[in-house]
Design an enzyme around this catalytic site. Sequence first.
Site, PDB file in Angstrom:
ATOM      1  N   LYS A 194       0.708  -1.224   0.190  1.00 43.97           N
ATOM      2  CA  LYS A 194      -0.185  -0.229  -0.040  1.00 43.97           C
ATOM      3  C   LYS A 194       0.886   1.394  -0.383  1.00 43.97           C
ATOM      4  CE  LYS A 194      -3.936  -2.777   2.435  1.00 43.97           C
ATOM      5  NZ  LYS A 194      -4.731  -3.038   3.810  1.00 43.97           N
ATOM      6  N   GLN A 198      -4.564  -1.748   9.709  1.00 50.27           N
ATOM      7  CA  GLN A 198      -4.379  -2.811   9.177  1.00 50.27           C
ATOM      8  C   GLN A 198      -5.056  -4.255  10.114  1.00 50.27           C
ATOM      9  OE1 GLN A 198      -3.816  -3.598   5.747  1.00 50.27           O
ATOM     10  NE2 GLN A 198      -4.365  -5.843   6.056  1.00 50.27           N
ATOM     11  N   ASP A 205     -11.114   2.705   3.664  1.00 46.17           N
ATOM     12  CA  ASP A 205     -10.878   1.325   3.923  1.00 46.17           C
ATOM     13  C   ASP A 205     -12.511   0.730   4.246  1.00 46.17           C
ATOM     14  OD1 ASP A 205      -9.114  -1.015   3.537  1.00 46.17           O
ATOM     15  OD2 ASP A 205      -8.871  -0.631   5.746  1.00 46.17           O
TER      16      ASP A 205
END
Length: 293
Positions: free
Chosen positions: A52, A96, A119
């Site tokens: 990422k 994460q 997200d």
Amino acid sequence: MTLIDGKKLSETIKQEIAQEVEAIQKAGGKTPHLAAVLVGEDPASQAYVRSKVKSCEQVGFQSTLIRRDASISEQELLDIVTQLNEDPSIDGFIVQLPLPKHIDENKVILAIDPRKDVDGFHPVNFGRMAQGLPCFIPATPFGILQMLERYEIPTSGKHCVVLGRSNIVGTPISILLSRKAKVGDCTVTLTHSRTKDLPAEVRRADILVAAIGIPEFVKGDWVKEGVVVIDVGINRVDDPTAKNGYRLVGDVDFEEVAPKSSFITPVPGGVGLMTVTSLLLNTLKAAKKEIYP
Ligand code: NAD
């Protein structure tokens, strides 16, 4: 059979994002900025976050990586989330997953400002998605929509069978594909571990989305001729001939299913790369205040 090339498609989309970033900068605007919080040493999580951050560099975004030991307390992590929520230089951020067992993931997700939730895991974004309102769509389902759209695969009136009902893939893609939308208007069957006669359900699919996490689970005689296959699974299987002793396979038995498919995503080189690219698209939307003006 056409291979849906996630690598090529994600490169194309990244180039488009990079051009937009350049235009924003030329116009004197602020460079989009994504932050990622990584807790602990899980190798898969480290690899995802690395990819990422690298992708941010490729498109000209600013990125910030916040690493913390697995022993961090829940409150300390919530404090980091609050700081990121309040930091005007950060357009969007991710925490994460998975998190260590002593931290309640739902509590952390709920603490994220929905306007920075790139997200798309916060219930506000999830609820807006379900109602067809502007929202951050979770990255993997967003990547799947991009693949269907850019390969001009018709979806309206098609029967889509989704394997797996996770919050990050199965459930959101089943909602999205059933919605009234350019890529949507499907009749969707959402299947899971309690579904009876799974092969019979899968055989009805014009479009199959497999997201269960079992290597090469879907066999050739489960699918009908001409099926469109989106294989989300990323599974490691032992392979003594490979450099690192394993190789990656999907949830679909590619050798058996590909010859019967009209379109199929490979693993690796399919949905995984599009997931990272979709996170960049969401960050760009956050920076442009497209979802929450
Ligand atoms: P998960 O592991 O959270 O859930 C699995 C789902 O599969 C559950 O809903 C369960 O009911 C269902 N299931 C399990 N066994 C089943 C069976 N025998 N029959 C029918 N259904 C069954 O799922 P997830 O997080 O969506 O991950 C699924 C796979 O996708 C994993 O391999 C994961 O690594 C991969 N993944 C890939 C990406 C990507 O970017 N390509 C992103 C997320 C997940």
